[in-house]
Scaffold this motif. Structure first.
Motif, PDB file in Angstrom:
ATOM      1  N   GLU A 269      39.131  56.004  26.618  1.00 61.98           N
ATOM      2  CA  GLU A 269      38.186  56.760  25.974  1.00 61.98           C
ATOM      3  C   GLU A 269      38.038  56.321  24.469  1.00 61.98           C
ATOM      4  O   GLU A 269      36.834  56.519  24.016  1.00 61.98           O
ATOM      5  N   GLN A 270      39.174  55.809  23.958  1.00 63.16           N
ATOM      6  CA  GLN A 270      39.291  55.282  22.737  1.00 63.16           C
ATOM      7  C   GLN A 270      38.783  53.750  22.391  1.00 63.16           C
ATOM      8  O   GLN A 270      38.819  53.271  21.157  1.00 63.16           O
ATOM      9  N   LEU A 271      38.255  53.063  23.779  1.00 60.58           N
ATOM     10  CA  LEU A 271      37.983  51.706  23.502  1.00 60.58           C
ATOM     11  C   LEU A 271      36.750  51.440  22.769  1.00 60.58           C
ATOM     12  O   LEU A 271      36.776  50.551  21.845  1.00 60.58           O
ATOM     13  N   PRO A 272      35.961  52.152  22.692  1.00 60.31           N
ATOM     14  CA  PRO A 272      34.605  51.799  21.790  1.00 60.31           C
ATOM     15  C   PRO A 272      34.695  51.886  20.400  1.00 60.31           C
ATOM     16  O   PRO A 272      34.252  50.943  19.752  1.00 60.31           O
ATOM     17  N   GLU A 273      35.632  53.254  20.011  1.00 59.63           N
ATOM     18  CA  GLU A 273      36.043  52.969  18.623  1.00 59.63           C
ATOM     19  C   GLU A 273      36.903  51.918  18.340  1.00 59.63           C
ATOM     20  O   GLU A 273      36.752  51.302  16.907  1.00 59.63           O
ATOM     21  N   MET A 274      37.745  51.461  19.002  1.00 52.89           N
ATOM     22  CA  MET A 274      38.572  50.449  18.560  1.00 52.89           C
ATOM     23  C   MET A 274      37.857  49.083  18.506  1.00 52.89           C
ATOM     24  O   MET A 274      38.458  48.305  17.683  1.00 52.89           O
ATOM     25  N   ILE A 275      37.057  48.944  19.354  1.00 47.34           N
ATOM     26  CA  ILE A 275      36.080  47.772  19.846  1.00 47.34           C
ATOM     27  C   ILE A 275      35.325  47.603  18.197  1.00 47.34           C
ATOM     28  O   ILE A 275      35.331  46.461  17.665  1.00 47.34           O
ATOM     29  N   ASP A 276      34.808  48.644  17.943  1.00 48.27           N
ATOM     30  CA  ASP A 276      33.914  48.720  16.682  1.00 48.27           C
ATOM     31  C   ASP A 276      34.768  48.241  15.338  1.00 48.27           C
ATOM     32  O   ASP A 276      34.255  47.512  14.540  1.00 48.27           O
ATOM     33  N   ARG A 277      36.046  48.869  15.450  1.00 44.12           N
ATOM     34  CA  ARG A 277      36.883  48.710  14.158  1.00 44.12           C
ATOM     35  C   ARG A 277      37.326  47.307  14.253  1.00 44.12           C
ATOM     36  O   ARG A 277      37.391  46.435  13.120  1.00 44.12           O
ATOM     37  N   THR A 278      37.631  46.583  15.263  1.00 47.92           N
ATOM     38  CA  THR A 278      37.975  45.187  15.447  1.00 47.92           C
ATOM     39  C   THR A 278      36.733  44.310  15.111  1.00 47.92           C
ATOM     40  O   THR A 278      37.210  43.516  14.347  1.00 47.92           O
ATOM     41  N   HIS A 279      35.643  44.487  15.450  1.00 47.24           N
ATOM     42  CA  HIS A 279      34.405  43.921  15.114  1.00 47.24           C
ATOM     43  C   HIS A 279      34.258  43.856  13.643  1.00 47.24           C
ATOM     44  O   HIS A 279      33.882  42.867  12.938  1.00 47.24           O
ATOM     45  N   GLU A 280      34.597  45.027  13.013  1.00 48.18           N
ATOM     46  CA  GLU A 280      34.305  45.179  11.437  1.00 48.18           C
ATOM     47  C   GLU A 280      35.269  44.236  10.882  1.00 48.18           C
ATOM     48  O   GLU A 280      35.171  43.610   9.900  1.00 48.18           O
ATOM     49  N   LEU A 281      36.481  44.123  11.442  1.00 47.88           N
ATOM     50  CA  LEU A 281      37.655  43.312  10.675  1.00 47.88           C
ATOM     51  C   LEU A 281      37.101  41.902  10.951  1.00 47.88           C
ATOM     52  O   LEU A 281      37.536  41.188  10.114  1.00 47.88           O
ATOM     53  N   ALA A 282      36.888  41.582  12.031  1.00 47.88           N
ATOM     54  CA  ALA A 282      36.331  39.925  12.449  1.00 47.88           C
ATOM     55  C   ALA A 282      35.299  39.770  11.389  1.00 47.88           C
ATOM     56  O   ALA A 282      35.184  38.638  10.872  1.00 47.88           O
ATOM     57  N   GLU A 283      34.316  40.556  10.984  1.00 46.63           N
ATOM     58  CA  GLU A 283      33.117  40.339  10.017  1.00 46.63           C
ATOM     59  C   GLU A 283      33.841  40.181   8.745  1.00 46.63           C
ATOM     60  O   GLU A 283      33.425  39.315   8.143  1.00 46.63           O
ATOM     61  N   GLN A 284      34.783  40.824   8.446  1.00 47.16           N
ATOM     62  CA  GLN A 284      35.358  40.869   6.908  1.00 47.16           C
ATOM     63  C   GLN A 284      36.187  39.517   6.944  1.00 47.16           C
ATOM     64  O   GLN A 284      36.071  38.813   5.876  1.00 47.16           O
ATOM     65  N   ALA A 285      36.923  39.020   7.926  1.00 44.69           N
ATOM     66  CA  ALA A 285      37.866  37.901   8.002  1.00 44.69           C
ATOM     67  C   ALA A 285      36.788  36.890   7.794  1.00 44.69           C
ATOM     68  O   ALA A 285      37.015  35.733   7.270  1.00 44.69           O
ATOM     69  N   LEU A 286      35.681  36.814   8.520  1.00 43.56           N
ATOM     70  CA  LEU A 286      34.590  35.507   8.454  1.00 43.56           C
ATOM     71  C   LEU A 286      34.194  35.455   7.176  1.00 43.56           C
ATOM     72  O   LEU A 286      33.770  34.477   6.810  1.00 43.56           O
ATOM     73  N   ALA A 287      33.738  36.733   6.512  1.00 47.26           N
ATOM     74  CA  ALA A 287      33.156  36.753   5.139  1.00 47.26           C
ATOM     75  C   ALA A 287      34.024  36.056   4.102  1.00 47.26           C
ATOM     76  O   ALA A 287      33.809  35.421   3.439  1.00 47.26           O
ATOM     77  N   GLN A 288      35.238  36.635   4.311  1.00 49.81           N
ATOM     78  CA  GLN A 288      36.371  35.896   3.561  1.00 49.81           C
ATOM     79  C   GLN A 288      36.480  34.519   3.419  1.00 49.81           C
ATOM     80  O   GLN A 288      36.803  33.795   2.570  1.00 49.81           O
ATOM     81  N   LEU A 289      36.620  34.220   4.888  1.00 49.47           N
ATOM     82  CA  LEU A 289      36.604  32.551   5.217  1.00 49.47           C
ATOM     83  C   LEU A 289      35.303  31.736   4.529  1.00 49.47           C
ATOM     84  O   LEU A 289      35.683  30.822   4.074  1.00 49.47           O
ATOM     85  N   ARG A 290      34.133  32.210   4.655  1.00 48.60           N
ATOM     86  CA  ARG A 290      33.013  31.657   4.288  1.00 48.60           C
ATOM     87  C   ARG A 290      33.158  31.742   2.643  1.00 48.60           C
ATOM     88  O   ARG A 290      32.804  30.536   2.142  1.00 48.60           O
ATOM     89  N   GLN A 291      33.663  32.663   1.895  1.00 47.75           N
ATOM     90  CA  GLN A 291      34.070  32.819   0.563  1.00 47.75           C
ATOM     91  C   GLN A 291      34.807  31.680   0.041  1.00 47.75           C
ATOM     92  O   GLN A 291      34.575  31.029  -0.801  1.00 47.75           O
ATOM     93  N   ALA A 292      36.033  31.443   0.845  1.00 46.91           N
ATOM     94  CA  ALA A 292      36.974  30.375   0.447  1.00 46.91           C
ATOM     95  C   ALA A 292      36.287  29.047   0.799  1.00 46.91           C
ATOM     96  O   ALA A 292      36.622  28.101  -0.210  1.00 46.91           O
ATOM     97  N   VAL A 293      35.512  28.796   1.786  1.00 47.80           N
ATOM     98  CA  VAL A 293      34.693  27.682   1.995  1.00 47.80           C
ATOM     99  C   VAL A 293      33.834  27.329   0.747  1.00 47.80           C
ATOM    100  O   VAL A 293      33.613  26.257   0.465  1.00 47.80           O
ATOM    101  N   ARG A 294      33.185  28.403   0.420  1.00 52.30           N
ATOM    102  CA  ARG A 294      32.392  28.075  -0.859  1.00 52.30           C
ATOM    103  C   ARG A 294      33.116  27.842  -2.018  1.00 52.30           C
ATOM    104  O   ARG A 294      32.431  27.009  -2.767  1.00 52.30           O
ATOM    105  N   ALA A 295      34.181  28.428  -2.153  1.00 51.69           N
ATOM    106  CA  ALA A 295      35.036  28.010  -3.272  1.00 51.69           C
ATOM    107  C   ALA A 295      35.432  26.713  -3.227  1.00 51.69           C
ATOM    108  O   ALA A 295      35.749  26.023  -4.631  1.00 51.69           O
ATOM    109  N   ILE A 296      35.814  25.912  -2.197  1.00 53.94           N
ATOM    110  CA  ILE A 296      36.052  24.603  -2.074  1.00 53.94           C
ATOM    111  C   ILE A 296      34.816  23.555  -2.264  1.00 53.94           C
ATOM    112  O   ILE A 296      35.013  22.901  -3.190  1.00 53.94           O
ATOM    113  N   TYR A 297      33.751  23.909  -1.806  1.00 53.27           N
ATOM    114  CA  TYR A 297      32.530  23.183  -2.087  1.00 53.27           C
ATOM    115  C   TYR A 297      31.268  24.037  -1.843  1.00 53.27           C
ATOM    116  O   TYR A 297      31.066  24.189  -0.647  1.00 53.27           O
ATOM    117  N   PRO A 298      30.643  24.661  -2.789  1.00 53.67           N
ATOM    118  CA  PRO A 298      29.591  25.557  -2.363  1.00 53.67           C
ATOM    119  C   PRO A 298      28.388  24.834  -1.652  1.00 53.67           C
ATOM    120  O   PRO A 298      27.799  23.791  -2.077  1.00 53.67           O
TER     121      PRO A 298
END
Length: 427
Positions: A269-298
């Motif tokens: 019963e906790q799977l939907p909430e845990m999947i949503d939270r994991t999806h949010e973490l994945a989006e944050q990690a992707l945004a941080q990775l994009r920011q690091a790439v922009r810092a190398i060469y925008p």
């Protein structure tokens, strides 16, 4: 509205008056110290003649390197003092003497900077003595005339500077003369200090000159070392950003997936909430990775060029910034590495303005000639920027030196601060 305007104009006058007084107070010690060192320089001229005379006989060649090294130290000290008055660094360009006394003497005597020091020495002696004599005359005249009423009370029948004081009117007239002396001192002493500093900069600044192949190799070696240092610092920054940002996010996602795996069998019963939270973490990690790439060469630098990339930096700056761009002189785009260096120079400079300057107005000028990119970043902040204070200027200078460019910083106390950079981009 009129009352607010009156208060504003009054505050502007007060600031102008305070700056005027502080400039005079800062100029007096400069002129006095210059006068003291000018007296020493006068004796040094006689010592130089004595050493040169001995050099014709041979023994003076052993004394000449020590004398010229002392002259270099004195010149360097005056470069630093003049830089504080002018608010701009004055660089030297000495060749380093090595070996025995005769080889060191030969190295110094064939160095153009040595002759600049020798030409500066008599000018400093004459100008310094004249400046300190005029300053002392004006200041002592102001004090003596303005204190005439006090002396008239203590010695009623004395004559003061060929002026017989017989009444309060005469003593007040003397005070007016003293005020005139003080006004002259307030205008002339700062002018003397700046004139001496400009003379020092003109005589002692490093000049472009024809260099030997060995000298050029030394310069390129130093530039390569600075480029490697800048590259290593950039790699450390990228590693730190990835470690603290994207890597930490990916670790969190991995842990969350482990919890989801356990929850499939035990807490479905906790799977939907845990999947949503994991999806949010994945989006944050992707945004941080994009920011690091922009810092190398925008990406905007790749897709739209340097002008548009700089416009995005100016638009994102927390301090209101005016942009002046003129890219018409370049046929096509500059090399990728040069554009990247120019972008990060402006980025670092605007970051300094926002974090450290206390400015409420800034300006960025990006002009190109046929073979170089010219960058000017100006702000009306508190000034007094030092390369040793963690302001990022040292990193900018190293990045620019890697392309054989030039960096000039002008930042007097109370501002404004101006950073000028020239990056070669021609063939």
């Amino acid at each position: 509205m009129d009352s607010h305007r009156t208060i504003y104009m009054g505050s502007v006058r007060m600031m102008t008056w305070q700056a005027f007084v502080s400039r005079f107070i800062a100029s007096v010690p400069y002129v006095l110290v210059s006068g003291g060192t000018a007296l020493v320089a006068l004796f040094a001229l006689y010592a130089l003649v004595f050493v040169l005379a001995l050099s014709l006989l041979g023994p003076g060649l052993l004394l000449l390197p020590a004398f010229l090294m002392r002259l270099r130290r004195s010149a360097d000290a005056h470069r630093r003092r003049a830089a504080t008055v002018l608010g701009a660094e004055i660089r030297s360009d000495y060749r380093t003497p090595k070996g025995g006394p005769l080889i060191r003497a030969h190295t110094m005597l064939t160095d153009r900077a040595t002759y600049a020091d020798l030409a500066w020495l008599p000018l400093h002696a004459l100008f310094g003595l004249f400046s300190v004599a005029l300053t002392l005359g004006l200041c002592m005249g102001a004090v003596s005339w303005m204190t005439t009423p006090l002396w008239w009370i203590l010695v009623p029948k004395a004559e003061f500077l060929f002026w017989e004081i017989n009444s309060w009117a005469d003593s007040l007239g003397a005070v007016i003369v003293g005020l005139a002396y003080a006004a002259l001192a307030a205008f002339i002493v700062p002018a003397l200090a700046r004139s001496h500093a400009r003379m020092t900069r003109f005589m002692l600044k490093a000049r472009r000159r024809k260099v030997t192949l060995a000298r050029r190799i030394e310069e390129l070696t130093a530039s390569r070392a600075e480029a490697l240092d800048a590259h290593a610092a950039e790699l450390r920054r990228i590693e730190r950003d990835l470690h603290d940002g994207a890597q930490a996010g990916l670790v969190s996602i991995s842990l969350r997936l482990g919890l989801i795996k356990q929850a499939v069998a035990q807490r479905p019963e906790q799977l939907p909430e845990m999947i949503d939270r994991t999806h949010e973490l994945a989006e944050q990690a992707l945004a941080q990775l994009r920011q690091a790439v922009r810092a190398i060469y925008p990406p905007i630098l790749v897709d739209h060029g340097l002008a548009e990339a700089v416009r995005s930096l100016v638009a994102a700056c927390q301090v209101p910034t005016e942009l002046d761009v003129d890219m018409a002189a370049v046929g096509g785009r500059a090399p990728v590495a040069v554009e990247s260096a120019a972008y990060f120079v402006i980025s670092e400079a605007l970051t300094n303005v926002a974090k450290h300057s206390g400015a409420d107005q800034a300006q960025v000028r990006l002009h190109t000639t046929g073979n170089s990119i010219l960058i000017t970043v100006w702000d009306n902040g508190r000034g007094g920027v030092s390369e040793d204070a963690g302001s990022g200027i040292r990193g900018i200078r190293r990045r620019v030196a890697a392309f054989d460019g030039t960096t000039e910083l002008t930042s007097p106390d109370q501002g404004p601060t101006t950073l000028r950079v020239e990056l070669p981009c021609g063939s």
